[in-house]
Write an enzyme that holds these catalytic residues in place. Structure first.
Site, mmCIF file in Angstrom:
data_model
loop_
_atom_site.group_PDB
_atom_site.id
_atom_site.type_symbol
_atom_site.label_atom_id
_atom_site.label_comp_id
_atom_site.label_asym_id
_atom_site.label_seq_id
_atom_site.Cartn_x
_atom_site.Cartn_y
_atom_site.Cartn_z
ATOM 1 N N GLY A 20 101.965 23.280 -12.225
ATOM 2 C CA GLY A 20 100.782 22.418 -12.177
ATOM 3 C C GLY A 20 101.120 20.980 -12.521
ATOM 4 O O GLY A 20 100.639 20.032 -11.900
ATOM 5 N N ARG A 24 106.712 18.696 -15.047
ATOM 6 C CA ARG A 24 107.497 19.939 -15.075
ATOM 7 C C ARG A 24 108.324 20.052 -13.805
ATOM 8 O O ARG A 24 109.444 20.572 -13.825
ATOM 9 C CB ARG A 24 106.589 21.147 -15.219
ATOM 10 C CG ARG A 24 106.073 21.274 -16.611
ATOM 11 C CD ARG A 24 105.917 22.716 -16.972
ATOM 12 N NE ARG A 24 105.684 22.820 -18.397
ATOM 13 C CZ ARG A 24 104.949 23.735 -18.968
ATOM 14 N NH1 ARG A 24 104.375 24.655 -18.225
ATOM 15 N NH2 ARG A 24 104.813 23.780 -20.263
ATOM 16 N N ARG A 43 100.326 9.550 -5.899
ATOM 17 C CA ARG A 43 99.485 9.938 -7.045
ATOM 18 C C ARG A 43 100.305 10.507 -8.204
ATOM 19 O O ARG A 43 99.788 11.316 -9.008
ATOM 20 C CB ARG A 43 98.428 10.972 -6.639
ATOM 21 C CG ARG A 43 97.344 10.389 -5.774
ATOM 22 C CD ARG A 43 96.393 11.458 -5.292
ATOM 23 N NE ARG A 43 95.429 10.854 -4.392
ATOM 24 C CZ ARG A 43 94.158 10.644 -4.705
ATOM 25 N NH1 ARG A 43 93.686 11.017 -5.863
ATOM 26 N NH2 ARG A 43 93.347 10.077 -3.849
ATOM 27 N N ARG A 87 103.852 29.722 -7.421
ATOM 28 C CA ARG A 87 103.238 28.951 -8.499
ATOM 29 C C ARG A 87 103.836 29.429 -9.810
ATOM 30 O O ARG A 87 103.964 30.645 -10.042
ATOM 31 C CB ARG A 87 101.719 29.181 -8.492
ATOM 32 C CG ARG A 87 101.063 28.882 -9.820
ATOM 33 C CD ARG A 87 99.567 28.754 -9.756
ATOM 34 N NE ARG A 87 98.940 28.982 -11.047
ATOM 35 C CZ ARG A 87 99.049 28.178 -12.105
ATOM 36 N NH1 ARG A 87 99.777 27.084 -12.052
ATOM 37 N NH2 ARG A 87 98.446 28.471 -13.246
ATOM 38 N N ILE A 88 104.222 28.484 -10.662
ATOM 39 C CA ILE A 88 104.669 28.842 -12.009
ATOM 40 C C ILE A 88 103.758 28.097 -12.978
ATOM 41 O O ILE A 88 103.642 26.872 -12.920
ATOM 42 C CB ILE A 88 106.160 28.505 -12.241
ATOM 43 C CG1 ILE A 88 106.534 27.127 -11.695
ATOM 44 C CG2 ILE A 88 107.058 29.543 -11.617
ATOM 45 C CD1 ILE A 88 107.988 26.775 -11.936
ATOM 46 N N SER A 90 100.820 28.502 -16.668
ATOM 47 C CA SER A 90 100.428 29.178 -17.898
ATOM 48 C C SER A 90 99.068 29.844 -17.698
ATOM 49 O O SER A 90 98.340 29.528 -16.746
ATOM 50 C CB SER A 90 100.371 28.179 -19.051
ATOM 51 O OG SER A 90 99.464 27.152 -18.724
ATOM 52 N N ASP A 204 98.148 31.247 -24.367
ATOM 53 C CA ASP A 204 97.091 31.373 -25.371
ATOM 54 C C ASP A 204 96.362 32.693 -25.110
ATOM 55 O O ASP A 204 96.580 33.312 -24.064
ATOM 56 C CB ASP A 204 96.111 30.187 -25.284
ATOM 57 C CG ASP A 204 95.532 30.019 -23.890
ATOM 58 O OD1 ASP A 204 96.226 29.446 -23.020
ATOM 59 O OD2 ASP A 204 94.404 30.479 -23.652
ATOM 60 N N ARG A 217 106.737 27.667 -25.832
ATOM 61 C CA ARG A 217 106.321 27.432 -24.438
ATOM 62 C C ARG A 217 107.532 27.059 -23.593
ATOM 63 O O ARG A 217 107.659 27.475 -22.463
ATOM 64 C CB ARG A 217 105.259 26.340 -24.369
ATOM 65 C CG ARG A 217 103.851 26.875 -24.563
ATOM 66 C CD ARG A 217 102.805 25.911 -24.020
ATOM 67 N NE ARG A 217 102.789 24.660 -24.734
ATOM 68 C CZ ARG A 217 102.154 24.437 -25.881
ATOM 69 N NH1 ARG A 217 101.479 25.406 -26.446
ATOM 70 N NH2 ARG A 217 102.188 23.256 -26.455
HETATM 71 N N1 ADE Z 1 95.817 28.175 -18.520
HETATM 72 C C1 ADE Z 1 96.346 28.463 -19.724
HETATM 73 N N2 ADE Z 1 95.424 28.943 -20.560
HETATM 74 C C2 ADE Z 1 94.258 28.962 -19.863
HETATM 75 C C3 ADE Z 1 92.948 29.330 -20.165
HETATM 76 N N3 ADE Z 1 92.646 29.793 -21.386
HETATM 77 N N4 ADE Z 1 92.001 29.209 -19.212
HETATM 78 C C4 ADE Z 1 92.317 28.732 -17.997
HETATM 79 N N5 ADE Z 1 93.535 28.363 -17.647
HETATM 80 C C5 ADE Z 1 94.503 28.474 -18.567
#
Ligand code: ADE
Length: 234
Positions: A20, A24, A43, A87-88, A90, A204, A217
């Site tokens: 994203g 990165r 951009r 896609r990589i 979180s 998370d 991370r």
């Molecule tokens: N990417 C990482 N954590 C997320 C979350 N809690 N909600 C949406 N996208 C996320």
């Protein structure tokens, strides 16, 4: 050049990794690729092509959310000859056994986005799915590395701050985690007969409130990146 990517055809590899965050993308290019050429800075959504163990790979930032990833993935698939995009990113864990730092391979992507109503006019509920070929390779690579890996349905939420959505029900229906892009990427891959996969690390947790440290991370991000790079090489 396309509307958002200032490259010429041939500057983008058939295999593209998509974090994203464009920084990165820069990090991956600088640390994992050789003979790197930057092909995009429009951009500040940086895109690079280089060699990974002798094979051409591109790394392109996608931005956040389905609308953004669908801009870059569409242009890569239709104007620059990309054949597969991984896609990589979180994600937030949604099951007790899906722990912070684990990896999730998004076999399917459920979404509250209106894209599918927009495309199919409510005639069907489309099921966006990963390329089995990429999924199979990534799964075995993750298993061989001994990392915690889960395969299943993920939630591609249209909004990061989304208190109105009944996440408890989605957890009851087995949703592994929440992120914001996979469903859009999978839709485009289906439309254009290309391959796509989302490899996610749990940063998370919605049930425990746990979060990873910056150092953690980085380590889990490295595992994910290496699995993605080896998947497109395999
Ligand atoms: N990417 C990482 N954590 C997320 C979350 N809690 N909600 C949406 N996208 C996320």
């Amino acid at each position: 050049m396309s509307v958002h990517i200032n490259a010429t055809k041939g500057q983008v590899a058939e295999s593209v990794l998509m974090p994203g965050d464009p920084l990165r993308a820069k990090f991956i290019a600088e640390h994992y690729l050789t003979e790197v050429e930057q092909y995009n800075a429009v951009r500040n959504m940086f895109g690079y092509t280089g060699l990974y163990k002798g094979q051409r790979v591109s790394v392109q930032g996608s931005g956040m959310g389905i609308p953004s990833i669908m801009i870059y993935a569409k242009e890569l698939y239709t104007e620059f000859g990309a054949e597969r995009i991984i896609r990589i990113g979180s994600a937030g864990g949604m099951q007790e056994n899906v722990k912070v730092r684990d990896i999730v391979l998004a076999q399917g992507a459920t979404t509250d986005s209106s894209i599918f109503n927009n495309i199919f006019h409510n005639q069907v509920t489309f099921a966006p799915i990963a390329s089995f070929n990429l999924l199979d390779k990534a799964y075995h690579l993750a298993k061989d590395r001994g990392v915690g890996v889960h395969v299943g349905n993920v939630l591609s939420s249209d909004r990061f701050y989304n208190a109105e959505l009944d996440k408890k029900k989605l957890m009851d229906y087995g949703m592994l985690c929440v992120e914001m892009e996979a469903a859009g990427l999978y839709a485009l891959a289906a439309q254009h007969k290309k391959e796509a996969l989302a490899i996610l690390t749990i940063s998370d947790h919605l049930l425990t409130g746990e979060e990873t440290t910056a150092q953690e991370r980085e380590q889990t991000f490295n595992d994910m990146m290496e699995i993605a790079l080896e998947t497109v090489r395999a």
